[in-house]
Design an enzyme around this catalytic site. Structure first.
Site, PDB file in Angstrom:
ATOM      1  CE1 TYR A 103      -1.719   3.358   2.737  1.00 61.70           C
ATOM      2  CE2 TYR A 103      -3.449   2.787   1.187  1.00 61.70           C
ATOM      3  CZ  TYR A 103      -2.900   3.670   2.106  1.00 61.70           C
ATOM      4  OH  TYR A 103      -3.527   4.868   2.393  1.00 61.70           O
TER       5      TYR A 103
HETATM    6  N1  NDP Z   1      -9.260   7.297   6.241  1.00 65.71           N
HETATM    7  C1  NDP Z   1      -8.055   7.701   6.640  1.00 65.71           C
HETATM    8  O1  NDP Z   1      -7.827   7.946   7.840  1.00 65.71           O
HETATM    9  C2  NDP Z   1      -6.949   7.875   5.639  1.00 65.71           C
HETATM   10  C3  NDP Z   1      -7.230   7.869   4.276  1.00 65.71           C
HETATM   11  N2  NDP Z   1      -6.189   8.033   3.382  1.00 65.71           N
HETATM   12  C4  NDP Z   1      -6.506   8.108   1.950  1.00 65.71           C
HETATM   13  O2  NDP Z   1      -7.586   9.029   1.763  1.00 65.71           O
HETATM   14  C5  NDP Z   1      -8.435   8.562   0.705  1.00 65.71           C
HETATM   15  C6  NDP Z   1      -9.851   8.404   1.236  1.00 65.71           C
HETATM   16  O3  NDP Z   1      -9.814   7.520   2.351  1.00 65.71           O
HETATM   17  P1  NDP Z   1     -11.145   6.727   2.767  1.00 65.71           P
HETATM   18  O4  NDP Z   1     -12.317   7.612   2.569  1.00 65.71           O
HETATM   19  O5  NDP Z   1     -10.905   6.097   4.096  1.00 65.71           O
HETATM   20  O6  NDP Z   1     -11.174   5.611   1.620  1.00 65.71           O
HETATM   21  P2  NDP Z   1     -12.078   4.289   1.479  1.00 65.71           P
HETATM   22  O7  NDP Z   1     -11.317   3.126   2.011  1.00 65.71           O
HETATM   23  O8  NDP Z   1     -13.425   4.584   2.013  1.00 65.71           O
HETATM   24  O9  NDP Z   1     -12.095   4.104  -0.136  1.00 65.71           O
HETATM   25  C7  NDP Z   1     -12.487   5.171  -0.955  1.00 65.71           C
HETATM   26  C8  NDP Z   1     -13.148   4.617  -2.179  1.00 65.71           C
HETATM   27  O10 NDP Z   1     -12.218   3.938  -3.021  1.00 65.71           O
HETATM   28  C9  NDP Z   1     -13.011   3.194  -3.928  1.00 65.71           C
HETATM   29  N3  NDP Z   1     -12.286   2.056  -4.496  1.00 65.71           N
HETATM   30  C10 NDP Z   1     -11.651   1.073  -3.828  1.00 65.71           C
HETATM   31  N4  NDP Z   1     -11.178   0.150  -4.694  1.00 65.71           N
HETATM   32  C11 NDP Z   1     -11.543   0.566  -5.951  1.00 65.71           C
HETATM   33  C12 NDP Z   1     -11.378   0.049  -7.261  1.00 65.71           C
HETATM   34  N5  NDP Z   1     -10.773  -1.126  -7.474  1.00 65.71           N
HETATM   35  N6  NDP Z   1     -11.883   0.752  -8.304  1.00 65.71           N
HETATM   36  C13 NDP Z   1     -12.538   1.926  -8.100  1.00 65.71           C
HETATM   37  N7  NDP Z   1     -12.736   2.471  -6.878  1.00 65.71           N
HETATM   38  C14 NDP Z   1     -12.246   1.789  -5.825  1.00 65.71           C
HETATM   39  C15 NDP Z   1     -14.224   2.698  -3.139  1.00 65.71           C
HETATM   40  O11 NDP Z   1     -15.377   2.810  -3.984  1.00 65.71           O
HETATM   41  P3  NDP Z   1     -16.747   1.976  -3.685  1.00 65.71           P
HETATM   42  O12 NDP Z   1     -17.058   2.296  -2.242  1.00 65.71           O
HETATM   43  O13 NDP Z   1     -17.757   2.526  -4.606  1.00 65.71           O
HETATM   44  O14 NDP Z   1     -16.436   0.536  -3.890  1.00 65.71           O
HETATM   45  C16 NDP Z   1     -14.275   3.629  -1.920  1.00 65.71           C
HETATM   46  O15 NDP Z   1     -15.478   4.318  -1.802  1.00 65.71           O
HETATM   47  C17 NDP Z   1      -7.829   7.259   0.211  1.00 65.71           C
HETATM   48  O16 NDP Z   1      -6.993   7.508  -0.904  1.00 65.71           O
HETATM   49  C18 NDP Z   1      -6.987   6.790   1.396  1.00 65.71           C
HETATM   50  O17 NDP Z   1      -5.912   5.936   0.995  1.00 65.71           O
HETATM   51  C19 NDP Z   1      -4.884   8.130   3.780  1.00 65.71           C
HETATM   52  C20 NDP Z   1      -4.575   8.104   5.109  1.00 65.71           C
HETATM   53  C21 NDP Z   1      -5.583   8.060   6.139  1.00 65.71           C
HETATM   54  N1  LIG Z   2      -8.305   3.388   1.248  1.00 61.23           N
HETATM   55  C1  LIG Z   2      -8.039   3.614   2.538  1.00 61.23           C
HETATM   56  N2  LIG Z   2      -6.801   3.982   2.912  1.00 61.23           N
HETATM   57  C2  LIG Z   2      -6.541   4.205   4.229  1.00 61.23           C
HETATM   58  C3  LIG Z   2      -7.535   4.064   5.194  1.00 61.23           C
HETATM   59  C4  LIG Z   2      -8.836   3.667   4.770  1.00 61.23           C
HETATM   60  O1  LIG Z   2      -9.758   3.508   5.593  1.00 61.23           O
HETATM   61  N3  LIG Z   2      -9.028   3.451   3.460  1.00 61.23           N
HETATM   62  N4  LIG Z   2      -7.263   4.326   6.529  1.00 61.23           N
HETATM   63  C5  LIG Z   2      -6.054   4.719   6.898  1.00 61.23           C
HETATM   64  C6  LIG Z   2      -5.849   5.166   8.316  1.00 61.23           C
HETATM   65  O2  LIG Z   2      -4.529   5.568   8.542  1.00 61.23           O
HETATM   66  C7  LIG Z   2      -6.232   4.118   9.320  1.00 61.23           C
HETATM   67  O3  LIG Z   2      -5.186   3.785  10.100  1.00 61.23           O
HETATM   68  C8  LIG Z   2      -7.310   4.666  10.227  1.00 61.23           C
HETATM   69  O4  LIG Z   2      -8.455   3.884  10.042  1.00 61.23           O
HETATM   70  C9  LIG Z   2      -4.904   4.708   5.985  1.00 61.23           C
HETATM   71  N5  LIG Z   2      -5.306   4.575   4.619  1.00 61.23           N
END
Ligand code: NDP
Ligand SMILES: Nc1nc2c(c(=O)[nH]1)N=C([C@H](O)[C@@H](O)CO)CN2
Length: 237
Positions: free
Chosen positions: A149
């Site tokens: 990742y």
């Molecule tokens: N949440 C956090 O604390 C953190 C988040 N991030 C980054 O921020 C961004 C948003 O995070 P978060 O909201 O938690 O993300 P999620 O894990 O909720 O994923 C976001 C979306 O990605 C889509 N997705 C996943 N796989 C595919 C695929 N194969 N093709 C098309 N779409 C896909 C999903 O669409 P669907 O639901 O329609 O399947 C989902 O809604 C991400 O890039 C994440 O890596 C980074 C660090 C911390």
């Molecule tokens: N696609 C995603 N990327 C990441 C997530 C997630 O929920 N979806 N969450 C993190 C956070 O750092 C996690 O530790 C807190 O839930 C990182 N990237």
């Protein structure tokens, strides 16, 4: 009132949905991508947000989306690459399939969508046009349990540097590197304590801090090739 829409991938939930709705509240037409039809997608449609199906797990799926996008809009104000697959490395053996999937979603899809979407951005008559990559703190710092990742997010972060140089001055290209923004249902109190230990500021602020960063990048005419660290200061420890 912004005329050309803003595309945000993976905009049906969590951070992506929050930013999609704030962009729409600010008067931007918004297009989200989704993989799984569900009430949240329908709710966004009812607000007036366009939802396009996209599965970035294969080159064919990425190209199918790109062709659909090109047939849907004549121009774009911005592309926000938010879609992400978050998978830990295999306990026993390295996850080849997981690495390939995260390469597709975090690197190949943003690369192809941005380069094929360049003409749509350049067709936008507004003063600024943007590409924004949502990466991760681990892109610059590594990870012990999410090696694939982090590596693929690092590739996405590097796209910011290459595309910022290639696409200037017509298009700004920047990133946001979050950490510990929103918990998942599987995260327990021990994990929350782990996140709080890692940051010098209280962790888990919610999606508003990412929205503030996206708004700043869209509005600032003199910032490109930059990745904003939105990580509670964990990079200073
Ligand atoms: N949440 C956090 O604390 C953190 C988040 N991030 C980054 O921020 C961004 C948003 O995070 P978060 O909201 O938690 O993300 P999620 O894990 O909720 O994923 C976001 C979306 O990605 C889509 N997705 C996943 N796989 C595919 C695929 N194969 N093709 C098309 N779409 C896909 C999903 O669409 P669907 O639901 O329609 O399947 C989902 O809604 C991400 O890039 C994440 O890596 C980074 C660090 C911390
Ligand atoms: N696609 C995603 N990327 C990441 C997530 C997630 O929920 N979806 N969450 C993190 C956070 O750092 C996690 O530790 C807190 O839930 C990182 N990237």
């Amino acid at each position: 009132m912004s005329q050309a829409p803003i595309l945000i991938t993976g905009g049906a939930q969590r951070l992506g949905r929050y930013c999609a709705e704030r962009l729409y509240d600010d008067g931007h037409p918004v297009i989200i991508t989704y993989r799984r039809e569900r009430p949240a997608v329908e709710a966004l449609r009812r607000r007036g947000i366009t939802a396009l199906y996209a599965d970035f797990a294969s080159e064919a799926g990425i190209m199918t989306f790109i062709e659909h996008l090109k047939s849907t809009v004549p121009a774009l104000r911005a592309i926000i690459h938010n879609a992400s697959h978050w998978q830990p490395d295999g306990e026993d053996e390295p996850h080849a399939a997981g690495f390939e999937l995260m390469f597709r979603v975090h690197m190949q899809a943003p690369y192809l969508i941005s380069l094929h979407g360049r003409a749509l951005l350049e067709a936008c008559s507004e003063p600024m046009r943007d590409i924004i990559h949502i990466t991760d703190y681990s892109a610059a710092h590594g990870s012990h349990r999410h090696i694939a990742y982090a590596a693929t997010k690092a590739g996405l972060e590097n796209l910011t540097l290459s595309l910022a140089g290639l696409l200037a001055p017509a298009i700004k290209v920047n990133g946001v590197a979050p950490a510990g923004i929103m918990l998942n249902d599987s995260d327990d109190d021990a994990y929350l304590e782990h996140l709080n230990r890692r940051a010098v500021l209280p962790a888990v602020p919610g999606p508003g801090v990412i929205w503030q960063s996206v708004r700043y990048l869209l509005d600032n005419p003199f910032v490109t090739g930059t990745t904003l660290a939105v990580d509670g200061g964990r990079h200073v420890k």
